[in-house]
Design a protein around this motif. Sequence first.
Motif, PDB file in Angstrom:
ATOM      1  N   THR A  42      18.346 -44.224  42.454  1.00  0.00           N
ATOM      2  CA  THR A  42      18.900 -45.546  42.769  1.00  0.00           C
ATOM      3  C   THR A  42      20.326 -45.485  43.291  1.00  0.00           C
ATOM      4  O   THR A  42      20.715 -46.275  44.138  1.00  0.00           O
ATOM      5  CB  THR A  42      18.870 -46.454  41.520  1.00  0.00           C
ATOM      6  N   SER A  43      21.133 -44.557  42.791  1.00  0.00           N
ATOM      7  CA  SER A  43      22.532 -44.460  43.207  1.00  0.00           C
ATOM      8  C   SER A  43      22.906 -43.009  43.471  1.00  0.00           C
ATOM      9  O   SER A  43      22.540 -42.113  42.705  1.00  0.00           O
ATOM     10  CB  SER A  43      23.451 -45.036  42.129  1.00  0.00           C
ATOM     11  N   ILE A  44      23.647 -42.804  44.550  1.00  0.00           N
ATOM     12  CA  ILE A  44      24.054 -41.458  44.942  1.00  0.00           C
ATOM     13  C   ILE A  44      25.329 -41.005  44.233  1.00  0.00           C
ATOM     14  O   ILE A  44      25.695 -39.834  44.270  1.00  0.00           O
ATOM     15  CB  ILE A  44      24.245 -41.399  46.481  1.00  0.00           C
ATOM     16  N   GLU A  45      26.026 -41.930  43.550  1.00  0.00           N
ATOM     17  CA  GLU A  45      27.398 -41.664  43.098  1.00  0.00           C
ATOM     18  C   GLU A  45      27.518 -40.470  42.165  1.00  0.00           C
ATOM     19  O   GLU A  45      28.334 -39.565  42.395  1.00  0.00           O
ATOM     20  CB  GLU A  45      27.989 -42.913  42.442  1.00  0.00           C
ATOM     21  N   SER A  46      26.764 -40.438  41.098  1.00  0.00           N
ATOM     22  CA  SER A  46      26.914 -39.348  40.125  1.00  0.00           C
ATOM     23  C   SER A  46      26.538 -38.006  40.745  1.00  0.00           C
ATOM     24  O   SER A  46      27.195 -36.983  40.501  1.00  0.00           O
ATOM     25  CB  SER A  46      26.076 -39.624  38.880  1.00  0.00           C
ATOM     26  N   LEU A  47      25.497 -37.998  41.561  1.00  0.00           N
ATOM     27  CA  LEU A  47      25.080 -36.774  42.237  1.00  0.00           C
ATOM     28  C   LEU A  47      26.160 -36.293  43.204  1.00  0.00           C
ATOM     29  O   LEU A  47      26.432 -35.092  43.316  1.00  0.00           O
ATOM     30  CB  LEU A  47      23.762 -37.025  42.971  1.00  0.00           C
ATOM     31  N   PHE A  48      26.779 -37.243  43.890  1.00  0.00           N
ATOM     32  CA  PHE A  48      27.844 -36.896  44.832  1.00  0.00           C
ATOM     33  C   PHE A  48      29.032 -36.284  44.089  1.00  0.00           C
ATOM     34  O   PHE A  48      29.591 -35.270  44.515  1.00  0.00           O
ATOM     35  CB  PHE A  48      28.288 -38.132  45.618  1.00  0.00           C
ATOM     36  N   LYS A  49      29.439 -36.908  42.978  1.00  0.00           N
ATOM     37  CA  LYS A  49      30.592 -36.416  42.213  1.00  0.00           C
ATOM     38  C   LYS A  49      30.371 -34.986  41.736  1.00  0.00           C
ATOM     39  O   LYS A  49      31.249 -34.122  41.867  1.00  0.00           O
ATOM     40  CB  LYS A  49      30.846 -37.325  41.013  1.00  0.00           C
ATOM     41  N   SER A  50      29.213 -34.717  41.208  1.00  0.00           N
ATOM     42  CA  SER A  50      28.943 -33.372  40.688  1.00  0.00           C
ATOM     43  C   SER A  50      28.891 -32.344  41.816  1.00  0.00           C
ATOM     44  O   SER A  50      29.388 -31.220  41.669  1.00  0.00           O
ATOM     45  CB  SER A  50      27.634 -33.360  39.895  1.00  0.00           C
ATOM     46  N   THR A  51      28.314 -32.727  42.954  1.00  0.00           N
ATOM     47  CA  THR A  51      28.231 -31.806  44.096  1.00  0.00           C
ATOM     48  C   THR A  51      29.616 -31.536  44.671  1.00  0.00           C
ATOM     49  O   THR A  51      29.967 -30.390  44.986  1.00  0.00           O
ATOM     50  CB  THR A  51      27.302 -32.375  45.181  1.00  0.00           C
ATOM     51  N   TRP A  52      30.406 -32.582  44.808  1.00  0.00           N
ATOM     52  CA  TRP A  52      31.775 -32.448  45.323  1.00  0.00           C
ATOM     53  C   TRP A  52      32.570 -31.468  44.441  1.00  0.00           C
ATOM     54  O   TRP A  52      33.278 -30.592  44.960  1.00  0.00           O
ATOM     55  CB  TRP A  52      32.446 -33.819  45.358  1.00  0.00           C
ATOM     56  N   SER A  53      32.442 -31.606  43.165  1.00  0.00           N
ATOM     57  CA  SER A  53      33.161 -30.737  42.231  1.00  0.00           C
ATOM     58  C   SER A  53      32.649 -29.302  42.311  1.00  0.00           C
ATOM     59  O   SER A  53      33.436 -28.343  42.335  1.00  0.00           O
ATOM     60  CB  SER A  53      33.006 -31.272  40.809  1.00  0.00           C
ATOM     61  N   GLU A  54      31.355 -29.147  42.383  1.00  0.00           N
ATOM     62  CA  GLU A  54      30.738 -27.823  42.420  1.00  0.00           C
ATOM     63  C   GLU A  54      31.128 -27.025  43.661  1.00  0.00           C
ATOM     64  O   GLU A  54      31.329 -25.810  43.605  1.00  0.00           O
ATOM     65  CB  GLU A  54      29.222 -27.991  42.356  1.00  0.00           C
ATOM     66  N   LEU A  55      31.250 -27.705  44.789  1.00  0.00           N
ATOM     67  CA  LEU A  55      31.529 -27.015  46.056  1.00  0.00           C
ATOM     68  C   LEU A  55      32.981 -26.558  46.182  1.00  0.00           C
ATOM     69  O   LEU A  55      33.301 -25.750  47.049  1.00  0.00           O
ATOM     70  CB  LEU A  55      31.162 -27.926  47.242  1.00  0.00           C
ATOM     71  N   GLN A  56      33.865 -27.094  45.342  1.00  0.00           N
ATOM     72  CA  GLN A  56      35.285 -26.698  45.361  1.00  0.00           C
ATOM     73  C   GLN A  56      35.871 -26.737  46.777  1.00  0.00           C
ATOM     74  O   GLN A  56      36.376 -25.745  47.298  1.00  0.00           O
ATOM     75  CB  GLN A  56      35.454 -25.309  44.745  1.00  0.00           C
ATOM     76  N   ILE A  57      35.798 -27.894  47.371  1.00  0.00           N
ATOM     77  CA  ILE A  57      36.195 -28.095  48.766  1.00  0.00           C
ATOM     78  C   ILE A  57      37.711 -27.944  48.932  1.00  0.00           C
ATOM     79  O   ILE A  57      38.498 -28.558  48.217  1.00  0.00           O
ATOM     80  CB  ILE A  57      35.726 -29.480  49.238  1.00  0.00           C
ATOM     81  N   GLN A  58      38.098 -27.131  49.900  1.00  0.00           N
ATOM     82  CA  GLN A  58      39.515 -26.927  50.207  1.00  0.00           C
ATOM     83  C   GLN A  58      39.961 -27.739  51.432  1.00  0.00           C
ATOM     84  O   GLN A  58      41.080 -28.220  51.488  1.00  0.00           O
ATOM     85  CB  GLN A  58      39.783 -25.435  50.470  1.00  0.00           C
ATOM     86  N   LYS A  59      39.078 -27.851  52.405  1.00  0.00           N
ATOM     87  CA  LYS A  59      39.374 -28.660  53.598  1.00  0.00           C
ATOM     88  C   LYS A  59      38.067 -29.262  54.094  1.00  0.00           C
ATOM     89  O   LYS A  59      37.123 -28.521  54.404  1.00  0.00           O
ATOM     90  CB  LYS A  59      40.029 -27.832  54.703  1.00  0.00           C
ATOM     91  N   VAL A  60      38.014 -30.596  54.159  1.00  0.00           N
ATOM     92  CA  VAL A  60      36.787 -31.274  54.553  1.00  0.00           C
ATOM     93  C   VAL A  60      37.003 -32.047  55.847  1.00  0.00           C
ATOM     94  O   VAL A  60      37.962 -32.814  55.981  1.00  0.00           O
ATOM     95  CB  VAL A  60      36.283 -32.213  53.430  1.00  0.00           C
ATOM     96  N   ALA A  61      36.139 -31.833  56.812  1.00  0.00           N
ATOM     97  CA  ALA A  61      36.184 -32.552  58.087  1.00  0.00           C
ATOM     98  C   ALA A  61      35.351 -33.824  57.982  1.00  0.00           C
ATOM     99  O   ALA A  61      34.218 -33.793  57.482  1.00  0.00           O
ATOM    100  CB  ALA A  61      35.657 -31.669  59.207  1.00  0.00           C
ATOM    101  N   LEU A  62      35.936 -34.931  58.434  1.00  0.00           N
ATOM    102  CA  LEU A  62      35.255 -36.227  58.438  1.00  0.00           C
ATOM    103  C   LEU A  62      35.176 -36.746  59.870  1.00  0.00           C
ATOM    104  O   LEU A  62      36.092 -36.525  60.671  1.00  0.00           O
ATOM    105  CB  LEU A  62      36.015 -37.227  57.563  1.00  0.00           C
ATOM    106  N   ASN A  63      34.110 -37.468  60.179  1.00  0.00           N
ATOM    107  CA  ASN A  63      33.916 -37.969  61.545  1.00  0.00           C
ATOM    108  C   ASN A  63      34.746 -39.230  61.776  1.00  0.00           C
ATOM    109  O   ASN A  63      34.251 -40.362  61.757  1.00  0.00           O
ATOM    110  CB  ASN A  63      32.435 -38.236  61.799  1.00  0.00           C
ATOM    111  N   ILE A  64      36.040 -38.981  62.011  1.00  0.00           N
ATOM    112  CA  ILE A  64      37.010 -40.052  62.245  1.00  0.00           C
ATOM    113  C   ILE A  64      37.768 -39.737  63.524  1.00  0.00           C
ATOM    114  O   ILE A  64      38.262 -38.621  63.702  1.00  0.00           O
ATOM    115  CB  ILE A  64      38.017 -40.161  61.073  1.00  0.00           C
TER     116      ILE A  64
END
Length: 398
Positions: A88-110
Amino acid sequence: MKGSSMELVHEKLEQAKILMQKYGIDTWLILTRESSDPALPLLVGVRSVHQAAIFLRSSGEHTVLASQSDSGTYKATGLFSVVRTYETSIESLFKSTWSELQIQKVALNISEGDHLCDGLTLGQYMWLEKITGKENLQKVEISSEDILNELRSVKSSTEIETISEAIQLTTDIFESVHRTIKPYMTEKEIGSLFVYEMKSRGVTSGLGAAYDPPLVCAVRHGLAHRKPSSRQVEPGDIVIVDFSLKHNDYVSDIARTFYFLKENEKAAPVEIEKAFQTVHEAITTSIAELIIGKKGYEVDAAGRKVIEEAGYPTIRHSVGHQIGRATHDGGTILGPKRTPARVAVEGVLREGEVYAIEPTVIQDEGLPCMLVEENVVVTDAGPKILSKRQDELWLVKA
Protein backbone atom coordinates in the motif's frame (compact mmCIF):
# COMPACT_ATOMS: atom_id res chain seq x y z
CA MET A 1 9.61 -6.18 -24.43
CA LYS A 2 10.61 -7.22 -27.96
CA GLY A 3 14.13 -8.55 -28.44
CA SER A 4 15.46 -5.41 -30.09
CA SER A 5 13.90 -3.21 -27.41
CA MET A 6 15.46 -5.32 -24.66
CA GLU A 7 18.84 -5.18 -26.37
CA LEU A 8 18.55 -1.41 -26.63
CA VAL A 9 17.71 -0.92 -22.94
CA HIS A 10 20.63 -3.13 -21.92
CA GLU A 11 22.91 -0.99 -24.12
CA LYS A 12 21.64 2.23 -22.55
CA LEU A 13 21.94 0.94 -18.97
CA GLU A 14 25.51 -0.14 -19.63
CA GLN A 15 26.18 3.31 -21.05
CA ALA A 16 24.56 4.87 -17.97
CA LYS A 17 26.81 2.83 -15.66
CA ILE A 18 29.92 4.09 -17.45
CA LEU A 19 28.70 7.69 -17.33
CA MET A 20 27.94 7.46 -13.61
CA GLN A 21 31.49 6.24 -13.01
CA LYS A 22 32.80 9.06 -15.19
CA TYR A 23 30.95 11.72 -13.16
CA GLY A 24 31.64 10.10 -9.77
CA ILE A 25 27.99 9.30 -9.00
CA ASP A 26 27.19 6.05 -7.20
CA THR A 27 23.38 6.24 -7.53
CA TRP A 28 20.90 7.60 -10.05
CA LEU A 29 17.41 7.73 -8.57
CA ILE A 30 14.34 7.88 -10.77
CA LEU A 31 11.04 8.43 -8.97
CA THR A 32 8.03 7.91 -11.19
CA ARG A 33 4.27 7.36 -11.13
CA GLU A 34 2.05 6.90 -14.17
CA SER A 35 5.31 6.93 -16.16
CA SER A 36 5.78 10.61 -15.32
CA ASP A 37 9.49 10.70 -16.14
CA PRO A 38 10.45 10.93 -19.87
CA ALA A 39 13.73 9.14 -19.09
CA LEU A 40 11.89 5.94 -18.14
CA PRO A 41 11.40 4.50 -21.67
CA LEU A 42 15.06 5.14 -22.48
CA LEU A 43 16.47 3.51 -19.34
CA VAL A 44 13.96 0.84 -18.37
CA GLY A 45 11.59 0.45 -21.30
CA VAL A 46 8.49 -0.33 -19.23
CA ARG A 47 5.52 1.68 -18.01
CA SER A 48 5.09 2.09 -14.25
CA VAL A 49 1.51 2.77 -13.15
CA HIS A 50 2.02 3.22 -9.42
CA GLN A 51 4.83 5.03 -7.66
CA ALA A 52 8.18 3.35 -8.24
CA ALA A 53 11.72 4.12 -7.09
CA ILE A 54 14.46 3.01 -9.48
CA PHE A 55 17.97 3.00 -8.03
CA LEU A 56 20.52 2.74 -10.85
CA ARG A 57 23.98 2.00 -9.46
CA SER A 58 27.43 2.65 -10.88
CA SER A 59 28.27 -0.94 -9.93
CA GLY A 60 25.60 -2.23 -12.31
CA GLU A 61 23.64 -3.80 -9.43
CA HIS A 62 20.32 -1.99 -9.93
CA THR A 63 17.35 -2.02 -7.54
CA VAL A 64 13.68 -1.14 -8.06
CA LEU A 65 10.88 -0.66 -5.56
CA ALA A 66 7.49 -1.24 -7.18
CA SER A 67 3.89 -2.02 -6.33
CA GLN A 68 2.62 -5.58 -6.40
CA SER A 69 0.88 -5.01 -9.73
CA ASP A 70 3.97 -3.38 -11.33
CA SER A 71 6.73 -5.58 -9.90
CA GLY A 72 6.21 -8.42 -12.37
CA THR A 73 6.86 -6.08 -15.27
CA TYR A 74 10.15 -4.96 -13.77
CA LYS A 75 11.22 -8.54 -13.03
CA ALA A 76 10.51 -9.55 -16.61
CA THR A 77 13.06 -7.05 -17.94
CA GLY A 78 15.97 -8.85 -16.31
CA LEU A 79 17.57 -5.45 -15.69
CA PHE A 80 17.43 -5.45 -11.90
CA SER A 81 19.48 -7.34 -9.37
CA VAL A 82 16.82 -6.62 -6.74
CA VAL A 83 13.07 -6.07 -7.19
CA ARG A 84 11.31 -5.18 -3.94
CA THR A 85 7.54 -5.07 -3.68
CA TYR A 86 5.26 -2.94 -1.52
CA GLU A 87 1.53 -3.36 -0.94
CA THR A 88 0.00 0.00 0.00
CA SER A 89 2.82 2.45 0.76
CA ILE A 90 6.36 2.68 -0.57
CA GLU A 91 7.67 4.81 2.32
CA SER A 92 9.05 2.24 4.76
CA LEU A 93 10.56 0.17 1.95
CA PHE A 94 12.17 3.28 0.48
CA LYS A 95 13.67 4.33 3.85
CA SER A 96 15.25 0.95 4.46
CA THR A 97 16.62 0.72 0.91
CA TRP A 98 18.02 4.26 1.04
CA SER A 99 19.82 3.43 4.27
CA GLU A 100 21.10 0.08 3.03
CA LEU A 101 22.61 1.51 -0.16
CA GLN A 102 24.71 4.07 1.76
CA ILE A 103 24.38 6.65 -1.00
CA GLN A 104 27.23 9.15 -1.29
CA LYS A 105 26.08 11.07 -4.37
CA VAL A 106 22.64 10.69 -5.96
CA ALA A 107 21.66 12.06 -9.37
CA LEU A 108 18.09 13.34 -9.73
CA ASN A 109 16.28 14.22 -12.96
CA ILE A 110 16.16 17.97 -12.39
CA SER A 111 16.98 20.59 -15.02
CA GLU A 112 16.26 24.27 -15.51
CA GLY A 113 16.96 24.21 -19.24
CA ASP A 114 16.05 20.82 -20.75
CA HIS A 115 12.55 19.38 -20.30
CA LEU A 116 13.81 15.92 -21.23
CA CYS A 117 16.11 16.00 -18.18
CA ASP A 118 13.48 17.46 -15.83
CA GLY A 119 11.37 14.39 -15.11
CA LEU A 120 11.29 14.56 -11.30
CA THR A 121 8.05 16.33 -10.42
CA LEU A 122 7.94 18.91 -7.65
CA GLY A 123 5.56 16.76 -5.63
CA GLN A 124 7.87 13.75 -5.74
CA TYR A 125 10.89 15.88 -4.90
CA MET A 126 9.07 17.23 -1.84
CA TRP A 127 8.19 13.64 -0.88
CA LEU A 128 11.86 12.69 -1.21
CA GLU A 129 12.89 15.60 1.02
CA LYS A 130 10.41 14.48 3.64
CA ILE A 131 11.53 10.85 3.56
CA THR A 132 15.30 11.45 3.59
CA GLY A 133 15.44 14.76 5.43
CA LYS A 134 15.97 18.03 3.58
CA GLU A 135 19.50 18.66 4.85
CA ASN A 136 20.58 15.07 4.28
CA LEU A 137 19.32 15.17 0.71
CA GLN A 138 21.06 18.46 -0.04
CA LYS A 139 24.40 16.93 0.99
CA VAL A 140 24.22 14.15 -1.61
CA GLU A 141 21.96 15.34 -4.45
CA ILE A 142 23.14 16.47 -7.88
CA SER A 143 21.37 17.04 -11.18
CA SER A 144 21.52 14.14 -13.62
CA GLU A 145 21.42 16.56 -16.56
CA ASP A 146 25.00 15.97 -17.74
CA ILE A 147 24.56 12.20 -17.60
CA LEU A 148 21.09 12.11 -19.15
CA ASN A 149 22.02 14.65 -21.81
CA GLU A 150 24.92 12.50 -22.95
CA LEU A 151 22.93 9.30 -22.63
CA ARG A 152 20.15 10.64 -24.86
CA SER A 153 22.55 12.24 -27.33
CA VAL A 154 25.14 9.54 -27.88
CA LYS A 155 23.25 6.79 -29.66
CA SER A 156 24.05 3.11 -29.28
CA SER A 157 24.50 0.89 -32.34
CA THR A 158 20.92 -0.38 -31.99
CA GLU A 159 19.57 3.15 -31.75
CA ILE A 160 21.41 4.25 -34.89
CA GLU A 161 20.15 1.18 -36.73
CA THR A 162 16.56 1.93 -35.67
CA ILE A 163 16.81 5.61 -36.61
CA SER A 164 18.26 4.60 -39.99
CA GLU A 165 15.25 2.33 -40.57
CA ALA A 166 12.90 5.23 -39.72
CA ILE A 167 14.78 7.45 -42.17
CA GLN A 168 14.54 4.84 -44.95
CA LEU A 169 10.80 4.52 -44.41
CA THR A 170 10.46 8.31 -44.53
CA THR A 171 12.40 8.49 -47.79
CA ASP A 172 10.25 5.75 -49.30
CA ILE A 173 7.08 7.60 -48.35
CA PHE A 174 8.34 10.88 -49.81
CA GLU A 175 9.18 9.20 -53.09
CA SER A 176 5.80 7.48 -53.22
CA VAL A 177 3.99 10.77 -52.58
CA HIS A 178 6.11 12.51 -55.23
CA ARG A 179 4.76 10.03 -57.78
CA THR A 180 1.16 10.62 -56.64
CA ILE A 181 0.92 14.33 -55.89
CA LYS A 182 -0.97 16.51 -58.38
CA PRO A 183 -1.81 20.19 -58.93
CA TYR A 184 -5.05 21.50 -57.39
CA MET A 185 -4.90 19.12 -54.46
CA THR A 186 -5.37 20.88 -51.14
CA GLU A 187 -2.68 20.93 -48.47
CA LYS A 188 -4.89 18.56 -46.45
CA GLU A 189 -5.16 16.15 -49.38
CA ILE A 190 -1.38 16.13 -49.74
CA GLY A 191 -1.07 15.51 -46.00
CA SER A 192 -3.51 12.60 -46.25
CA LEU A 193 -1.19 10.90 -48.77
CA PHE A 194 1.46 10.72 -46.06
CA VAL A 195 -1.04 9.38 -43.52
CA TYR A 196 -2.08 6.64 -45.95
CA GLU A 197 1.56 5.68 -46.54
CA MET A 198 2.26 5.57 -42.78
CA LYS A 199 -0.69 3.29 -42.13
CA SER A 200 0.24 0.98 -44.99
CA ARG A 201 3.74 0.56 -43.48
CA GLY A 202 2.62 0.21 -39.87
CA VAL A 203 4.37 3.35 -38.65
CA THR A 204 3.15 6.58 -37.07
CA SER A 205 3.89 10.29 -36.98
CA GLY A 206 6.88 11.45 -34.96
CA LEU A 207 5.04 14.60 -33.89
CA GLY A 208 1.61 14.95 -32.32
CA ALA A 209 -0.97 12.18 -32.54
CA ALA A 210 -0.22 8.86 -34.22
CA TYR A 211 -1.68 9.76 -37.60
CA ASP A 212 -1.24 13.51 -37.71
CA PRO A 213 -0.16 14.68 -41.18
CA PRO A 214 3.20 16.35 -41.65
CA LEU A 215 3.62 20.09 -42.02
CA VAL A 216 2.43 20.88 -45.57
CA CYS A 217 2.78 24.51 -46.58
CA ALA A 218 2.24 26.10 -49.95
CA VAL A 219 4.52 29.12 -49.56
CA ARG A 220 1.88 31.37 -51.11
CA HIS A 221 -0.44 30.51 -48.21
CA GLY A 222 2.16 31.26 -45.55
CA LEU A 223 5.06 29.29 -44.11
CA ALA A 224 4.65 28.45 -40.41
CA HIS A 225 4.32 25.54 -38.00
CA ARG A 226 0.65 25.00 -38.88
CA LYS A 227 -1.65 22.19 -39.88
CA PRO A 228 -2.36 21.68 -43.58
CA SER A 229 -5.19 23.90 -44.78
CA SER A 230 -8.07 23.36 -47.21
CA ARG A 231 -6.51 25.73 -49.73
CA GLN A 232 -5.48 24.38 -53.10
CA VAL A 233 -1.98 24.08 -54.47
CA GLU A 234 -1.75 25.56 -57.96
CA PRO A 235 0.82 25.56 -60.77
CA GLY A 236 3.58 28.00 -59.84
CA ASP A 237 3.41 27.13 -56.13
CA ILE A 238 6.32 26.09 -53.94
CA VAL A 239 5.22 23.45 -51.43
CA ILE A 240 7.28 22.53 -48.38
CA VAL A 241 6.68 19.25 -46.52
CA ASP A 242 8.37 18.69 -43.14
CA PHE A 243 7.82 15.09 -42.05
CA SER A 244 8.80 13.23 -38.87
CA LEU A 245 8.05 9.50 -38.74
CA LYS A 246 8.19 7.19 -35.69
CA HIS A 247 9.43 3.63 -36.02
CA ASN A 248 10.03 1.41 -32.96
CA ASP A 249 10.02 4.52 -30.74
CA TYR A 250 12.66 6.39 -32.76
CA VAL A 251 12.05 9.15 -35.28
CA SER A 252 13.27 10.71 -38.48
CA ASP A 253 12.95 14.38 -39.39
CA ILE A 254 13.18 15.12 -43.09
CA ALA A 255 11.88 17.99 -45.21
CA ARG A 256 11.47 18.25 -48.97
CA THR A 257 10.46 21.08 -51.27
CA PHE A 258 8.30 20.69 -54.40
CA TYR A 259 7.73 23.10 -57.25
CA PHE A 260 4.48 22.79 -59.24
CA LEU A 261 5.27 23.59 -62.84
CA LYS A 262 3.09 25.97 -64.79
CA GLU A 263 1.80 24.94 -68.17
CA ASN A 264 4.65 24.87 -70.72
CA GLU A 265 7.29 25.16 -67.97
CA LYS A 266 10.02 22.51 -67.97
CA ALA A 267 11.94 23.88 -64.99
CA ALA A 268 11.43 26.19 -62.07
CA PRO A 269 12.05 29.92 -62.52
CA VAL A 270 15.62 31.09 -61.95
CA GLU A 271 14.94 32.78 -58.62
CA ILE A 272 13.34 29.62 -57.23
CA GLU A 273 16.17 27.41 -58.47
CA LYS A 274 18.69 29.82 -56.94
CA ALA A 275 17.00 29.52 -53.53
CA PHE A 276 17.13 25.73 -53.75
CA GLN A 277 20.79 25.63 -54.78
CA THR A 278 21.67 28.01 -51.93
CA VAL A 279 19.98 25.77 -49.38
CA HIS A 280 21.66 22.70 -50.88
CA GLU A 281 25.08 24.35 -50.57
CA ALA A 282 24.32 25.45 -46.99
CA ILE A 283 23.38 21.87 -46.06
CA THR A 284 26.57 20.51 -47.65
CA THR A 285 28.66 23.09 -45.78
CA SER A 286 26.90 22.39 -42.47
CA ILE A 287 27.32 18.63 -42.80
CA ALA A 288 31.05 19.05 -43.46
CA GLU A 289 31.31 20.81 -40.07
CA LEU A 290 29.83 17.88 -38.14
CA ILE A 291 33.16 16.90 -36.60
CA ILE A 292 33.68 15.52 -33.09
CA GLY A 293 34.64 18.35 -30.73
CA LYS A 294 33.08 21.16 -32.79
CA LYS A 295 30.70 23.41 -30.90
CA GLY A 296 27.07 23.73 -31.93
CA TYR A 297 27.32 27.42 -32.77
CA GLU A 298 30.33 26.76 -35.05
CA VAL A 299 28.29 24.46 -37.26
CA ASP A 300 25.41 26.96 -37.27
CA ALA A 301 27.74 29.79 -38.32
CA ALA A 302 29.03 27.86 -41.32
CA GLY A 303 25.57 27.08 -42.71
CA ARG A 304 24.20 30.51 -41.84
CA LYS A 305 27.04 32.22 -43.70
CA VAL A 306 26.11 30.50 -46.99
CA ILE A 307 22.51 31.72 -46.75
CA GLU A 308 23.47 35.30 -45.87
CA GLU A 309 26.21 35.62 -48.49
CA ALA A 310 23.70 34.59 -51.16
CA GLY A 311 21.69 37.69 -50.23
CA TYR A 312 18.90 36.04 -48.26
CA PRO A 313 17.70 36.98 -44.75
CA THR A 314 19.49 35.19 -41.93
CA ILE A 315 18.01 31.88 -40.82
CA ARG A 316 15.20 32.38 -38.29
CA HIS A 317 15.93 29.19 -36.40
CA SER A 318 18.89 26.92 -35.67
CA VAL A 319 20.74 25.20 -38.51
CA GLY A 320 20.19 21.84 -36.84
CA HIS A 321 19.06 19.81 -33.86
CA GLN A 322 19.35 16.25 -32.57
CA ILE A 323 16.85 13.50 -33.27
CA GLY A 324 16.30 10.21 -31.47
CA ARG A 325 13.32 9.26 -29.37
CA ALA A 326 11.99 12.77 -30.01
CA THR A 327 12.06 15.01 -33.07
CA HIS A 328 13.88 17.58 -30.97
CA ASP A 329 15.90 15.26 -28.76
CA GLY A 330 17.71 17.77 -26.53
CA GLY A 331 21.47 17.98 -26.08
CA THR A 332 23.66 20.14 -28.29
CA ILE A 333 21.78 22.39 -30.73
CA LEU A 334 23.35 23.78 -33.90
CA GLY A 335 22.18 27.34 -33.23
CA PRO A 336 23.63 30.86 -33.20
CA LYS A 337 25.89 32.06 -30.39
CA ARG A 338 24.21 34.58 -28.11
CA THR A 339 24.85 36.75 -25.09
CA PRO A 340 24.14 35.64 -22.43
CA ALA A 341 25.45 32.23 -23.44
CA ARG A 342 22.93 29.61 -24.50
CA VAL A 343 24.11 26.33 -23.00
CA ALA A 344 22.73 24.08 -25.75
CA VAL A 345 24.67 25.78 -28.57
CA GLU A 346 27.89 25.81 -26.54
CA GLY A 347 27.82 22.01 -26.40
CA VAL A 348 30.34 19.98 -28.37
CA LEU A 349 29.57 17.32 -30.95
CA ARG A 350 30.12 13.71 -29.91
CA GLU A 351 30.41 10.47 -31.80
CA GLY A 352 27.02 8.78 -32.18
CA GLU A 353 24.89 11.94 -32.16
CA VAL A 354 22.31 12.17 -34.96
CA TYR A 355 21.38 15.60 -36.29
CA ALA A 356 18.67 16.99 -38.55
CA ILE A 357 20.34 19.64 -40.72
CA GLU A 358 18.01 22.37 -42.03
CA PRO A 359 19.49 25.73 -43.05
CA THR A 360 16.60 27.45 -44.82
CA VAL A 361 15.69 30.32 -47.07
CA ILE A 362 12.64 31.99 -45.51
CA GLN A 363 11.29 35.22 -46.98
CA ASP A 364 8.08 37.19 -46.73
CA GLU A 365 5.77 38.83 -49.27
CA GLY A 366 5.58 35.81 -51.55
CA LEU A 367 9.30 35.56 -52.28
CA PRO A 368 10.76 32.07 -52.74
CA CYS A 369 11.18 30.01 -49.56
CA MET A 370 13.04 26.73 -49.38
CA LEU A 371 13.26 24.04 -46.70
CA VAL A 372 15.24 20.85 -47.16
CA GLU A 373 16.25 18.74 -44.16
CA GLU A 374 18.70 15.84 -44.00
CA ASN A 375 19.63 13.46 -41.17
CA VAL A 376 23.30 12.82 -40.37
CA VAL A 377 25.22 10.84 -37.74
CA VAL A 378 28.54 12.03 -36.29
CA THR A 379 31.26 9.35 -36.51
CA ASP A 380 34.99 9.24 -35.77
CA ALA A 381 35.52 9.01 -39.53
CA GLY A 382 33.45 12.15 -40.16
CA PRO A 383 29.77 12.82 -40.80
CA LYS A 384 27.69 10.06 -42.38
CA ILE A 385 24.49 11.08 -44.18
CA LEU A 386 21.67 8.69 -43.26
CA SER A 387 18.99 10.18 -45.51
CA LYS A 388 18.89 10.07 -49.30
CA ARG A 389 19.70 13.68 -50.14
CA GLN A 390 17.40 15.90 -52.16
CA ASP A 391 19.89 17.05 -54.77
CA GLU A 392 17.40 18.80 -56.99
CA LEU A 393 14.11 20.61 -56.61
CA TRP A 394 11.26 18.12 -56.90
CA LEU A 395 9.05 19.08 -59.83
CA VAL A 396 5.35 18.30 -60.20
CA LYS A 397 4.02 18.48 -63.73
CA ALA A 398 1.00 20.58 -64.60
